[in-house]
Design a protein around this motif. Structure first.
Motif, mmCIF file in Angstrom:
data_model
loop_
_atom_site.group_PDB
_atom_site.id
_atom_site.type_symbol
_atom_site.label_atom_id
_atom_site.label_comp_id
_atom_site.label_asym_id
_atom_site.label_seq_id
_atom_site.Cartn_x
_atom_site.Cartn_y
_atom_site.Cartn_z
ATOM 1 N N VAL A 45 12.762 8.317 -19.737
ATOM 2 C CA VAL A 45 14.133 8.637 -20.301
ATOM 3 C C VAL A 45 13.805 8.055 -21.628
ATOM 4 N N HIS A 46 14.249 8.736 -22.713
ATOM 5 C CA HIS A 46 14.160 8.124 -24.034
ATOM 6 C C HIS A 46 15.283 8.672 -24.963
ATOM 7 N N ARG A 47 15.797 7.857 -25.907
ATOM 8 C CA ARG A 47 16.704 8.418 -26.729
ATOM 9 C C ARG A 47 16.686 9.414 -27.579
ATOM 10 N N ARG A 48 15.293 9.562 -28.033
ATOM 11 C CA ARG A 48 14.970 10.435 -29.045
ATOM 12 C C ARG A 48 14.038 11.366 -28.598
ATOM 13 N N ALA A 49 13.918 12.494 -29.424
ATOM 14 C CA ALA A 49 12.923 13.674 -29.187
ATOM 15 C C ALA A 49 11.434 13.182 -29.381
ATOM 16 N N GLU A 50 11.435 12.352 -30.411
ATOM 17 C CA GLU A 50 10.162 11.799 -30.984
ATOM 18 C C GLU A 50 9.758 10.509 -30.092
ATOM 19 N N LYS A 56 7.518 6.737 -30.196
ATOM 20 C CA LYS A 56 6.952 5.619 -31.037
ATOM 21 C C LYS A 56 5.594 5.328 -30.390
ATOM 22 N N ALA A 57 5.511 5.705 -29.361
ATOM 23 C CA ALA A 57 4.178 5.471 -28.562
ATOM 24 C C ALA A 57 2.910 6.262 -29.522
ATOM 25 N N SER A 58 1.692 5.562 -29.157
ATOM 26 C CA SER A 58 0.471 5.956 -29.760
ATOM 27 C C SER A 58 0.164 7.549 -29.174
ATOM 28 N N LYS A 59 -0.573 8.379 -29.753
ATOM 29 C CA LYS A 59 -0.964 9.640 -29.378
ATOM 30 C C LYS A 59 -1.323 9.528 -27.847
ATOM 31 N N ILE A 60 -2.316 8.768 -28.119
ATOM 32 C CA ILE A 60 -3.228 8.528 -26.798
ATOM 33 C C ILE A 60 -2.605 8.211 -25.410
ATOM 34 N N MET A 61 -1.406 7.257 -25.714
ATOM 35 C CA MET A 61 -0.743 6.640 -24.486
ATOM 36 C C MET A 61 0.294 7.750 -24.151
ATOM 37 N N SER A 85 18.480 11.004 -10.068
ATOM 38 C CA SER A 85 18.352 10.182 -8.713
ATOM 39 C C SER A 85 17.122 9.363 -8.681
ATOM 40 N N CYS A 86 17.404 8.116 -8.413
ATOM 41 C CA CYS A 86 16.278 7.426 -8.597
ATOM 42 C C CYS A 86 16.578 6.118 -7.546
ATOM 43 N N GLN A 87 15.734 5.209 -7.254
ATOM 44 C CA GLN A 87 15.753 3.796 -6.552
ATOM 45 C C GLN A 87 15.422 2.883 -7.254
ATOM 46 N N GLY A 88 14.623 3.254 -8.501
ATOM 47 C CA GLY A 88 14.146 2.139 -9.388
ATOM 48 C C GLY A 88 14.552 2.570 -10.880
ATOM 49 N N TYR A 89 14.838 1.247 -11.363
ATOM 50 C CA TYR A 89 15.116 1.655 -13.118
ATOM 51 C C TYR A 89 14.441 0.516 -13.653
ATOM 52 N N PHE A 90 13.518 0.944 -14.567
ATOM 53 C CA PHE A 90 12.568 -0.040 -15.337
ATOM 54 C C PHE A 90 13.073 0.042 -16.705
ATOM 55 N N ALA A 91 13.415 -0.891 -17.283
ATOM 56 C CA ALA A 91 13.664 -1.064 -19.056
ATOM 57 C C ALA A 91 12.302 -1.317 -19.457
ATOM 58 N N ALA A 92 11.920 -0.397 -20.454
ATOM 59 C CA ALA A 92 10.676 -0.904 -21.255
ATOM 60 C C ALA A 92 10.959 -0.597 -22.628
ATOM 61 N N ILE A 93 11.769 -1.648 -23.249
ATOM 62 C CA ILE A 93 12.257 -1.514 -24.584
ATOM 63 C C ILE A 93 12.047 -2.805 -25.268
ATOM 64 N N GLY A 94 10.936 -3.339 -24.995
ATOM 65 C CA GLY A 94 10.614 -4.573 -25.456
ATOM 66 C C GLY A 94 10.970 -5.945 -25.030
ATOM 67 N N SER A 112 4.605 0.660 -24.434
ATOM 68 C CA SER A 112 4.793 -0.284 -23.135
ATOM 69 C C SER A 112 5.602 0.980 -22.127
ATOM 70 N N ALA A 113 6.543 1.595 -22.522
ATOM 71 C CA ALA A 113 7.065 2.426 -21.659
ATOM 72 C C ALA A 113 5.915 3.465 -21.133
ATOM 73 N N MET A 114 5.036 4.122 -21.988
ATOM 74 C CA MET A 114 4.111 4.840 -21.307
ATOM 75 C C MET A 114 3.017 3.931 -20.288
ATOM 76 N N GLU A 115 2.837 3.087 -20.716
ATOM 77 C CA GLU A 115 1.779 2.269 -19.742
ATOM 78 C C GLU A 115 2.693 1.948 -18.523
#
Ligand SMILES: Cc1cc2nc3c(=O)[nH]c(=O)nc-3n(C[C@H](O)[C@H](O)[C@H](O)COP(=O)(O)OP(=O)(O)OC[C@H]3O[C@@H](n4cnc5c(N)ncnc54)[C@H](O)[C@@H]3O)c2cc1C
Length: 309
Positions: free
Chosen positions: A173-178, A180-185, A229-238, A155-158
């Protein structure tokens, strides 16, 4: 049992109130138990521009007030309480609040879902002021701006890909180096020239007083802090669907916590129907929730007719 209702609707968001509208007009005298968030998720937002019939847009709370007025006009009883337990093991179905128990031939579950947040103070303070959890709903407001998307799943990729239609720069911005998203996304996001990744970081703060101005992250390996720097913050963690009261009810609930319909809006328990975000983790829109409320009411009506014949 003296007072057995035809339909009790749990939840007063777009799904619950549309179910009530159809049930009330079918003369089923529905009862809506509104819950702790009367009006549902739209009461937490400002401008809603994609609900049909409002060419200038409408404020979320105002839209829900109108829906409430409409269901009351047709005689819906609205109870300002929260359901704490249900007993679906026998008929009539029992629905208990802290103060009373309702018995009903049919129940429509429309308890919705809530976005997950990291738990930072400013996430809540700046909701609607640059902080969002729904790109489909709010992406349009970020035309020509820079945004950050938090998360590493599909959902973050989408959301990030969708936001590139409007934003000049999207940083995932992601907390890990790997991921969870599918390869294609993931690849679709990686191939998008407007998307940048910052990984293996902890989000420390959303910067801003009246509006989002940036996001502060800490690199997990070095401990160094960085301001994006940004003007929008979108949480996409479920999202977390409101299904805890149905855990031992016999309803089928999937491993993400969503109710699984058997067919259409019918659940695994005859007489119990489901509508909106409490089972739908794909579309999550007011209009789709309302549409499902309509379907659930029509299905409940058919069920009640079949019981009587
Ligand atoms: C900030 C924000 C902005 C949004 N903007 C848009 C937008 O612009 N356009 C759009 O289409 N969609 C938007 N959405 C999404 C939209 O709000 C949801 O898809 C929609 O509200 C789902 O409707 P629902 O009726 O299924 O559930 P909800 O709206 O979540 O309502 C759930 C209801 O269930 C009740 N409930 C929960 N547990 C219990 C219980 N135990 N007992 C009794 N009642 C209970 C709650 O009190 C609430 O009334 C937005 C969402 C958010 C959070």
């Amino acid at each position: 049992m003296s007072d057995v209702k035809n339909v009790v609707i749990i939840g007063s968001g777009p799904a619950g109130l549309t179910a009530a509208l159809y049930s009330a007009r079918a003369e089923l005298k529905p009862v809506v138990i509104a819950g702790l968030k009367p009006g549902g998720q739209l009461t937490e937002t400002t401008e809603v521009e994609n609900f049909p019939g409002f060419p200038e847009g409408i404020q979320g709370p105002e839209l829900m007030e109108k829906m409430l007025a409409q269901v009351k006009r047709f005689g819906t009883e609205v109870v300002s309480e929260n359901v704490v337990s249900v007993d679906f093991s026998k008929k009539p179905l029992a629905i208990a609040t802290d103060t009373q128990t309702f018995y009903s031939k049919a129940v429509i579950i429309a308890t919705g879902a809530d976005a997950n947040w990291l738990g930072l103070d400013n996430e809540q303070k700046l909701r609607g002021k640059g902080v969002s959890a729904c790109a489909t709903c709010d992406g349009f407001f970020f035309r020509g701006k820079e945004v950050v998307v938090i998360g590493g799943g599909d959902s973050a990729m989408e959301e990030a890909n969708f936001l590139t239609k409007f934003a000049t720069q999207v940083t995932i911005v992601h907390r890990r180096a790997e991921f969870k998203a599918s390869k294609i996304m993931l690849k679709r996001a990686q191939d998008n020239p407007k998307i940048k990744f910052i990984t293996d970081v902890t989000v420390v703060d959303v910067i801003g007083t009246d509006r989002v101005e940036g996001v502060k992250v800490k690199h997990n390996d070095t401990g160094a802090e960085e301001n994006i720097s940004c003007q929008g913050y979108f949480a996409a963690i479920g999202h977390t669907p409101a299904t805890s009261i149905f855990k031992n009810s016999g309803l089928e609930i999937n491993d993400m916590g969503y109710i699984v319909p058997k067919q259409f809006t019918e659940t695994s328990i005859p007489g119990v129907f489901v509508a909106g975000d409490v089972h739908d983790h794909r579309y999550r829109q007011a209009v789709t929730a309302a549409g499902e409320g309509c379907k659930a009411a029509l299905d409940a009506e058919k069920y009640l007719q079949a019981q009587e014949s």
